[in-house]
Design a protein around this motif. Sequence first.
Motif, PDB file in Angstrom:
ATOM      1  N   PHE A  31       0.955  -0.975  -0.067  1.00 54.55           N
ATOM      2  CA  PHE A  31       0.014  -0.125   0.041  1.00 54.55           C
ATOM      3  C   PHE A  31       0.747   1.256   0.025  1.00 54.55           C
ATOM      4  O   PHE A  31       0.678   2.274  -0.982  1.00 54.55           O
ATOM      5  N   HIS A  32       2.003   1.294   0.918  1.00 54.17           N
ATOM      6  CA  HIS A  32       2.801   2.527   0.936  1.00 54.17           C
ATOM      7  C   HIS A  32       3.522   2.639  -0.279  1.00 54.17           C
ATOM      8  O   HIS A  32       3.556   3.859  -0.783  1.00 54.17           O
ATOM      9  N   GLN A  35       1.020   4.060  -2.893  1.00 55.36           N
ATOM     10  CA  GLN A  35       0.661   5.332  -2.721  1.00 55.36           C
ATOM     11  C   GLN A  35       1.645   6.241  -2.937  1.00 55.36           C
ATOM     12  O   GLN A  35       1.475   7.248  -3.544  1.00 55.36           O
ATOM     13  N   THR A  50       2.379  15.437   2.610  1.00 53.50           N
ATOM     14  CA  THR A  50       2.702  14.386   3.874  1.00 53.50           C
ATOM     15  C   THR A  50       1.752  14.833   4.938  1.00 53.50           C
ATOM     16  O   THR A  50       0.965  14.054   5.454  1.00 53.50           O
ATOM     17  N   ARG A  53      -1.950  13.999   4.002  1.00 55.67           N
ATOM     18  CA  ARG A  53      -2.218  12.574   4.040  1.00 55.67           C
ATOM     19  C   ARG A  53      -2.331  12.119   5.400  1.00 55.67           C
ATOM     20  O   ARG A  53      -3.103  11.366   5.993  1.00 55.67           O
ATOM     21  N   MET A  54      -1.400  12.621   6.459  1.00 59.82           N
ATOM     22  CA  MET A  54      -1.364  12.374   7.854  1.00 59.82           C
ATOM     23  C   MET A  54      -2.663  12.660   8.584  1.00 59.82           C
ATOM     24  O   MET A  54      -3.039  12.446   9.672  1.00 59.82           O
ATOM     25  N   ASN A  56      -5.696  12.428   7.449  1.00 64.09           N
ATOM     26  CA  ASN A  56      -6.735  11.655   7.210  1.00 64.09           C
ATOM     27  C   ASN A  56      -6.374  10.330   8.466  1.00 64.09           C
ATOM     28  O   ASN A  56      -5.538   9.610   8.553  1.00 64.09           O
ATOM     29  N   TYR A  59      -5.415   6.971   7.372  1.00 58.74           N
ATOM     30  CA  TYR A  59      -3.898   6.879   6.743  1.00 58.74           C
ATOM     31  C   TYR A  59      -2.993   7.117   8.177  1.00 58.74           C
ATOM     32  O   TYR A  59      -1.935   6.397   8.351  1.00 58.74           O
ATOM     33  N   THR A  62      -2.962   3.714   9.862  1.00 57.74           N
ATOM     34  CA  THR A  62      -2.384   2.714   9.168  1.00 57.74           C
ATOM     35  C   THR A  62      -0.640   3.108   9.460  1.00 57.74           C
ATOM     36  O   THR A  62      -0.156   1.975   9.461  1.00 57.74           O
ATOM     37  N   MET A  63      -0.155   4.192   9.457  1.00 51.00           N
ATOM     38  CA  MET A  63       1.166   4.541   9.231  1.00 51.00           C
ATOM     39  C   MET A  63       1.654   4.361  10.787  1.00 51.00           C
ATOM     40  O   MET A  63       2.869   3.655  11.084  1.00 51.00           O
TER      41      MET A  63
END
Length: 123
Positions: A31-32, A35, A50, A53-54, A56, A59, A62-63
Motif C-alpha cells: 500500500f505504502h 501510494q 505528507t 495524508r497524515m 486522514n 492513513y 495505518t502509518m
Amino acid sequence: MAERYSSFDRGGTRWLLQRITAAFLIVVLAFHFFQLHFVTHAYEIELAGTEARMQNPAYFATMVLFLVTAAFHGINGVYNALVNQGIEGTQKTVVKWGLIAAGIVLVAQGIRVATVMAGVSIA
C-alpha cells in the motif's frame, strides 16, 4: 546433513507474532509503495502533501500501526538472530533490554513525528 536450529519455539507467541507481522508488513508496504510511487510520484512528495495524508485518520492509524509493527518485527528478528548465533546469559539479557529500549525510543519518536505531521498537539 546439519540440523536446523531456531530460537523460535514453533507455535510459540513470538514465532506466531513474527509471521503475523510479516504478513501485515507485506500488505502495508505494498500500500505504502503504491501510494507513494504510483499515486503520488516520488518527485511530487512535499511536506504539505505528507501533512495532508497524515490528517486522514485512517492513513494516520495505518502509518502508526506500520511503524509499531515494523519496529516489533525488526527487533524481534534481530534478537532471535543473535540468540541463534549463540548469545547467552548476561549478554542475552543486556541485548534483550537494549533492543526493547531502542524499540520504545524508535516508536515514541515515530509517533511524535506522526502526530506533528497530522497537526495533533500532545501537550
